[in-house]
Design an enzyme around this catalytic site. Sequence first.
Site, short mmCIF file in Angstrom:
data_model
loop_
_atom_site.label_atom_id
_atom_site.label_comp_id
_atom_site.label_asym_id
_atom_site.label_seq_id
_atom_site.Cartn_x
_atom_site.Cartn_y
_atom_site.Cartn_z
N GLU A 52 8.09 2.57 -0.15
CA GLU A 52 9.42 2.35 0.46
C GLU A 52 10.01 3.66 0.95
OE1 GLU A 52 10.31 -0.63 1.70
OE2 GLU A 52 10.19 -1.43 -0.33
N HIS A 53 10.56 3.60 2.16
CA HIS A 53 11.15 4.78 2.82
C HIS A 53 10.09 5.88 3.00
CE1 HIS A 53 15.29 3.45 3.26
NE2 HIS A 53 15.12 2.81 2.11
N THR A 54 8.88 5.46 3.16
CA THR A 54 7.79 6.40 3.45
C THR A 54 7.38 6.33 4.92
OG1 THR A 54 6.30 4.67 2.71
CG2 THR A 54 6.76 6.42 1.13
N ASP A 55 7.67 5.19 5.58
CA ASP A 55 7.08 4.99 6.93
C ASP A 55 7.55 6.03 7.94
OD1 ASP A 55 9.62 3.78 7.11
OD2 ASP A 55 8.89 1.96 8.12
N GLY A 143 19.79 -10.72 6.59
CA GLY A 143 20.41 -9.68 5.76
C GLY A 143 19.79 -9.56 4.38
N SER A 147 13.27 -8.51 6.92
CA SER A 147 12.92 -8.21 8.32
C SER A 147 13.12 -9.36 9.29
CB SER A 147 11.47 -7.71 8.42
OG SER A 147 11.37 -6.50 7.76
N SER A 148 14.25 -10.03 9.18
CA SER A 148 14.52 -11.07 10.18
C SER A 148 14.66 -10.43 11.57
CB SER A 148 15.77 -11.87 9.81
OG SER A 148 16.86 -11.01 9.58
N ASP A 193 8.12 -2.66 9.39
CA ASP A 193 8.52 -4.06 9.49
C ASP A 193 7.86 -4.73 10.70
OD1 ASP A 193 10.11 -3.10 7.51
OD2 ASP A 193 12.00 -3.32 8.60
#
Length: 409
Positions: A52-55, A143, A147-148, A193
């Site tokens: 997470e928060h690596t991309d 929300g 990833s909508s 995403d």
Amino acid sequence: MQSDLVCDKNGNNLNKLTIMELQELKRAFAKVFGQQATAVYFAPGRVNLIGEHTDYNGGFVFPCALSFGTYLLVAENNTATMRFQSLNIDGDMVTVGLDALMNPLPNNCWVNYPLGCIAQYIKRGMNISKGYDMLFWGNVPAGAGLSSSAAIEVVTAAVFNDICKAGYDKTELAKIGQLSEHEFAGVNCGIMDQFASAQGKKDHAIFLNCDTLDFQLVPVKLNGVKVVISNTHSPHKLDSGAYNARVAQCQLAVKQLQTVRPELKNLAQLTEAEFKQVESAITDETAHRRARHVVGEVQRTTDAVEALKKGDLTTFGQLMNQSHVSLRDDYEVTGPELDAMAEAAWKIDGVIGSRMTGGGFGGCTVSLVKDEAIPTFIEQVGKEYTAKTGLQAEFYVAEIGDGVRQVND
Ligand code: GLA
């Protein structure tokens, strides 16, 4: 149409779009636009298992596409306008002239997601000279950090790939979706995403190197264990400000590290041992903690994928828990609701691991839960979460589905 797709108390999935519902969507299209849809496309939402928060730091992620997502019905309309309608959002049809496709709409209008994708085709020199009617309907809870918006972008990118006969592969569709997010929605997101929505494969997770975009599809064989998503229904959403601030803090960390490692491009290039040697170069205390999370998370993701390949779910689960703690303490993107949800899950016998998933603040946790523990999980976690937060949780048993595609009935 029902858009909250939930599981019953035994974890049976209630989220399949039936043929009848597809017919219903087609009828809705005819009613809105006064003509029949000529094609239907689908792109899924995603859940990230770890990474997470690596991309946007050039690191690894490990998401999978879900069986739910966004449908887009389309037909040429013989006007000089694009017409957009969503069945998920109350509001009138939005009409955009063919001469205005490059301009984002004001007030964070949802149409910016598809419009930003169409604009990318024009930027790449394609001539869009015909108007189209487009009806969107999604069954990804909005929300919820599933990833909508990426599903809307990727499904639109796929439709215009065919309309423009561009011949782009799925990775390129993901890049188009990401650029739409940057340029039309103002979020400097990474590629995860849109990549998962484009390249997903049934019963597989995607081990993606976000620097090179090389990826491996890893079978998710969880004998007797399911991926359970818990929605906090929290009012705190990860707004673009908080997200973009994290991106900027990581960039600051790289800049400060470059004083001792001039060749460094991104945080993911450092192993944990290398980071220890150079971390004192990061003088900004916040940037230092953000960087520590990223470096650790990249390692956890590699280790988790190795563990899954060996069938070692226990290690996988422990790494998920550590990921949550690091996102809570160093990255500060969890918040009281996600923490309450994860802490409640950690107490249940039969929970292998649990962590926040996606951008954070609000949204969902992802947990690996033994089949026989699912009813207790839903009951106990639901109860404890409500007692702590006053909010009602909702649970989905994830089915890992395929990426973007045209739907033929
Ligand atoms: C959001 C972004 C992704 C990724 C995650 C955090 O979902 O869109 O690119 O950064 O947050 O891992």
